[in-house]
Each structure stands twice: as C-alpha cells, then as structure tokens.
Scaffold this motif. Structure first.
Motif, PDB file in Angstrom:
ATOM      1  N   LEU A 323       0.527 -11.540 -24.884  1.00  0.00           N
ATOM      2  CA  LEU A 323       1.601 -10.631 -25.268  1.00  0.00           C
ATOM      3  C   LEU A 323       2.525 -11.260 -26.289  1.00  0.00           C
ATOM      4  N   ASN A 324       2.843 -12.528 -26.099  1.00  0.00           N
ATOM      5  CA  ASN A 324       3.717 -13.214 -27.052  1.00  0.00           C
ATOM      6  C   ASN A 324       3.059 -13.337 -28.419  1.00  0.00           C
ATOM      7  N   GLN A 325       1.734 -13.528 -28.455  1.00  0.00           N
ATOM      8  CA  GLN A 325       1.029 -13.620 -29.735  1.00  0.00           C
ATOM      9  C   GLN A 325       1.126 -12.311 -30.504  1.00  0.00           C
ATOM     10  N   VAL A 326       1.022 -11.184 -29.807  1.00  0.00           N
ATOM     11  CA  VAL A 326       1.163  -9.889 -30.467  1.00  0.00           C
ATOM     12  C   VAL A 326       2.576  -9.716 -31.024  1.00  0.00           C
ATOM     13  N   ILE A 327       3.573 -10.163 -30.264  1.00  0.00           N
ATOM     14  CA  ILE A 327       4.952 -10.062 -30.730  1.00  0.00           C
ATOM     15  C   ILE A 327       5.180 -10.939 -31.949  1.00  0.00           C
ATOM     16  N   GLU A 328       4.640 -12.161 -31.910  1.00  0.00           N
ATOM     17  CA  GLU A 328       4.821 -13.075 -33.035  1.00  0.00           C
ATOM     18  C   GLU A 328       4.131 -12.560 -34.299  1.00  0.00           C
ATOM     19  N   ASN A 329       3.012 -11.847 -34.144  1.00  0.00           N
ATOM     20  CA  ASN A 329       2.253 -11.340 -35.290  1.00  0.00           C
ATOM     21  C   ASN A 329       2.676  -9.929 -35.687  1.00  0.00           C
ATOM     22  N   GLN A 330       3.883  -9.542 -35.343  1.00  0.00           N
ATOM     23  CA  GLN A 330       4.334  -8.172 -35.605  1.00  0.00           C
ATOM     24  C   GLN A 330       4.251  -7.815 -37.082  1.00  0.00           C
ATOM     25  N   MET A 331       4.776  -8.679 -37.948  1.00  0.00           N
ATOM     26  CA  MET A 331       4.821  -8.355 -39.374  1.00  0.00           C
ATOM     27  C   MET A 331       3.433  -8.327 -39.986  1.00  0.00           C
TER      28      MET A 331
END
Length: 491
Positions: A323-331
C-alpha cells in the motif's frame, strides 16, 4: 402500617432479590476481561504517517501535468467527442485526486473491519458499522477532511472539484446509495478508501435499483489498488463475482487477494482453504503470474491462540508495504494514466479522420451521402479503415478499439459534426495532432523522468556541526605554517 410486620411472602421475595443481586455483583467482579487489542505501531511506521508531508515537487509536477492535459490532450478530446465513445471523462479532480484503494468481495468478509483497523477507528464514534449480516448497502468513500462529517451522494456528485462528479450519470437511485465520510487522518491525507456493498449471489442484479456492474466498472477504472477480500467460509464463485473479475480484465497488476479471518482456522485447514482459493480463482484470472495473496486477520483484536501469529504479522506488513508503494508512486501512476489516455484519444482522432477521408473519397455527385457513410460504418474492413491506421501510424493493433463501438458512435454523432485533422491547425496555435504527439512522445516522458529522479534523489544531508575549539598547544588556522599530513600520500 409502620409497626405491622412484613408478610412471609414479601420477606421471601426480598431475600431472593438480595441473593440475585449478590450473585450479579460477584459475576461482575469475576467477569472475563475484554478481547486483547493488537498493537498498531507497525502501521504508522510502515506507512510513514509520522513523517509524511506534502511535497513541493509533487505540487509542481501536478501543475505541469494539468497544463499538458489542458493544452495538448483535452482540445483533441473535445474536437472529436472522445467522451461519447469511451464514457470516461477525465476531470481535473480525477487528475489531482489521491490514490484510491477499492475494497471488493462477498458480504461479511471483513471489508469494513479492515478499513476500521487501518484507520484505528475501533471503539470510536467514527467506526464503520460491521456485523455478521450484510451491513454495507452503500458505496462509502472515506476521505480526509478538517472535521468528521457525512456527505450525501448528491452533494458529492454536484461538487465539480471532487473526482466523483461523473457518477451523476448513473441516476438518482445510485446517488442515494453513495455516501462520503470526511475525517482528519494522516493516512487519508495520502489515500482514499472506497468500501463497496458485498456481492450477494442469491439476489438478482436488477433488484439493486441501479446499474451495479457499470458502477463497479467506474470505480475499477480509477482504482490504484483493488483489495478483493475473501472469508475462508465464503469461497464460492457466483455470477456477480465472476462478472467483477471479468470487469477487472487488464487490471491484474492492481488486484490483491486477501484471505481474511485466517486465525479462525488451524494451520492444516488454512493450507486447504488457500489451495481452494486458488482453485476457485484460476478460471477468473487468466494471467501467467497469479495475483498476490495476503493471508492474515485484518481487525484490531489479537490473533487467536495456537495460530501462526508470526506468519500473519509478516503478511500484514507486506500488505502495508504494498500500500505504501502505491502511495509513493502516486505521481508516476498519474502521468502514466494521462499518457495512456492521450494515446487512446489520438487513436480515436486518427480513426475518425480516416472515416471522414474515406467518406469524401467515395462520395460522388449523384450518390446519397447518408447511404455512403452508413456503408462505410457498417463494414469498415471493406475500406481498410483500421488496417490503414496500423500501416501509416505507429499504433499497436492491441490498442485499437472495437469497430462496433463506432457504429454506435456515428449513429449518435453525424459526420457533419467533425472536421479532418488537417483543418485543426492554425498559424499561432499549431496543429492538434502535433501537440498531442509531442505530449505523448516527449513532454509526459520528460515529466515522468524528472519525477523519478526527484524520488530517487537522496535526502539533503543535515548541516555538519561546527568543529570543536582547538586543543591547547595545537596550531590551527591561517597563521600556522605546518601543513596537515595526507595519510593517502607517501611522505
């Protein structure tokens, strides 16, 4: 009356009441303590909630992305009415929105409990209602806000600044089943959760009162992560669940299967259920690499005794890292989404231009214009409409839309409402085709590269502390004649 003795029956009743009260007090004193709650510190540590702050680089990149979309992609989208072909309108709210995590699955598998656990809402007034019966009948969108409040679906659809305004097309019946919840939370500053009604196989879809599959498709198309939650006792696959997986075709990289309530089984039974889950899902997910399956118990109470606690905790940590990886790759995901959208708009414009060129070539002096164009639309392969696009442009055949879609498209939009691509050029603004090709080939990849470099750049080092004062008897400063020795050079 004051001096008269009490009747024997009343004395017996009072003595019985006294005994019952005494037993109740003793039971209350020896009552077993409530369920032990699990420590949630690893959630904040893995998701970096304590250190997450809005980045200035993210805001600048978002402004550049919006500018590219409005100057290069949206004019072509409007000129050739792409929204009427795909039914996928891209709004500014959708581009600037936070990553969306969608929870799907049968009823009473723990979707709402999992959201309560991730947000730490257990035992608070903001806790989502849960139960053994089908409890969630609405689409609940949990967002960040200054204070806790509930928002009606009609208000959410009317607010153009949000990314949910296109949901108005599904009708009043659906908006009555759409609810928004705002609350101040560190995790909701970075992500939005969507809780969906459970899949109920013994009910017909038409009884829901709104187009269930179309609504699910809308959320699936916009979700950055899809949690398909299962209960060990509810692994049967029916028509509704099968349709959901069919709608997620092409989105396999976003799907995560979650086998919830795993601590309710013994280790041997858990292995059998895990195999049964893959056996049930194999016909629905036809990909080479199966989706990731997380096995744990996602709720605030401690794991049951004599279960694989260490395994469940590792699985939970892996899910949080995912989940954190998806948040970090938002842009990066936003840029890739807009570039993919731009490619589809460009292909649509090239196809419409080819339809128009064929129509003008086949139109004679005495021919009926409507019959000529209807013949082209009904049988585009006879005029090599799609093959000419593949031959003359760098378009993949896998990106071409269905030719039947253009029969409906031109049935609503007459040919006279479009102009050829060569007509959409001006001395000052240039050509629409050149703008969208430059955005797809150069501007968006360059923006993606700058975002990736900024993400990989190390954090700025802290300022070094001032050097300690020189010791007595030592010589330091410009007045000293002795040069410092270099230990890497032979003296």
């Amino acid at each position: 009356m004051r001096g008269r003795p009490l009747p024997t029956e009343m004395k017996a009743a009072l003595s019985v009441c006294g005994v019952l009260c005494l037993l109740a007090l003793c039971a209350a004193e020896h009552q077993a303590p409530g369920p032990t709650l699990r420590d949630r510190s690893h959630i904040e540590d893995t998701l970096r909630l304590a250190t997450s702050e809005p980045s200035t680089e993210l805001s600048a990149s978002m402004k550049k992305l919006l500018n590219i979309y409005h100057t290069a992609i949206k004019p072509m989208e409007q000129a050739y009415k792409y929204n009427e072909l795909r039914q996928h309108e891209v709004t500014d709210g959708e581009i600037t929105s936070k990553p969306m995590v969608l929870f799907l699955g049968p009823w009473s598998v723990g979707k709402s409990s999992m959201i309560n656990y991730l947000l730490g809402l257990h035992g608070t007034s903001q806790e989502l209602y849960t139960g053994a019966e089908p409890t969630t009948s609405e689409y609940t969108v949990i967002m960040n806000g200054e204070k806790f409040r509930s928002i009606e679906g009609i208000v959410m659809a009317a607010d153009s600044s949000r990314s949910f305004s296109p949901l108005e097309k599904f009708g009043q019946g659906f908006l009555e089943r759409l609810v928004g919840i705002e609350m101040p939370h560190k995790l909701l500053e970075r992500v939005t959760f969507v809780d969906t009604p459970g899949v109920i196989e013994n009910r017909k879809q038409q009884e829901r009162g709104y187009p269930y599959n179309e609504v699910c498709q809308w959320f699936i198309d916009r979700a950055d992560l899809i949690f398909q939650v299962f209960d060990p006792t509810k692994l049967d696959v029916g028509g509704e669940l099968e349709m959901l997986f069919r709608q997620m075709k092409g989105r396999e990289s976003q799907i995560r299967l979650i086998l919830n309530k795993a601590d309710s089984l013994s280790t041997q039974n858990l292995m059998r259920v895990y195999g049964a889950l893959f056996w049930s899902m194999a016909p629905l997910i036809n990909v080479t690499e199966p989706p990731r399956v997380y096995v744990s118990s996602f709720w605030p109470q401690d794991y049951a005794a004599d279960t694989s606690r260490e395994l469940f905790m590792k699985e939970e940590t892996s899910l949080l890292e995912d989940l954190n990886q998806v948040i970090e790759n938002q842009m990066e995901n936003k840029i890739a989404f807009i570039r993919q959208h731009g490619i589809r708009v460009r292909i649509h414009a090239l196809l419409v231009d080819r339809y128009l060129q064929t129509y003008y070539d086949k139109l004679g002096w005495f021919s009926d214009p409507s019959e000529v164009f209807r013949d082209i639309v009904d049988d585009p392969d006879k005029y090599y409409i799609f093959k000419s696009i593949l031959a003359k442009t760098n378009v993949s055949k896998f990106d071409l839309p269905n030719k039947e879609a253009y029969q409906d498209f031109f049935g609503v939009n007459p040919v006279s409402s479009f102009k050829q691509l060569s007509s959409h050029c001006s001395w000052t603004g240039g050509c629409l085709l050149e703008k969208i090709e430059r955005a797809i080939s150069h501007e968006l990849p360059a923006l993606l590269g700058s975002v990736s470099r900024a993400a990989d750049a190390p954090a700025p080092a802290k300022a070094a502390p001032p050097p300690p004062p020189p010791l007595p008897g030592t010589c330091e400063g410009p007045g000293c004649q002795e040069k410092p020795k270099n230990r890497w050079r032979s003296q």
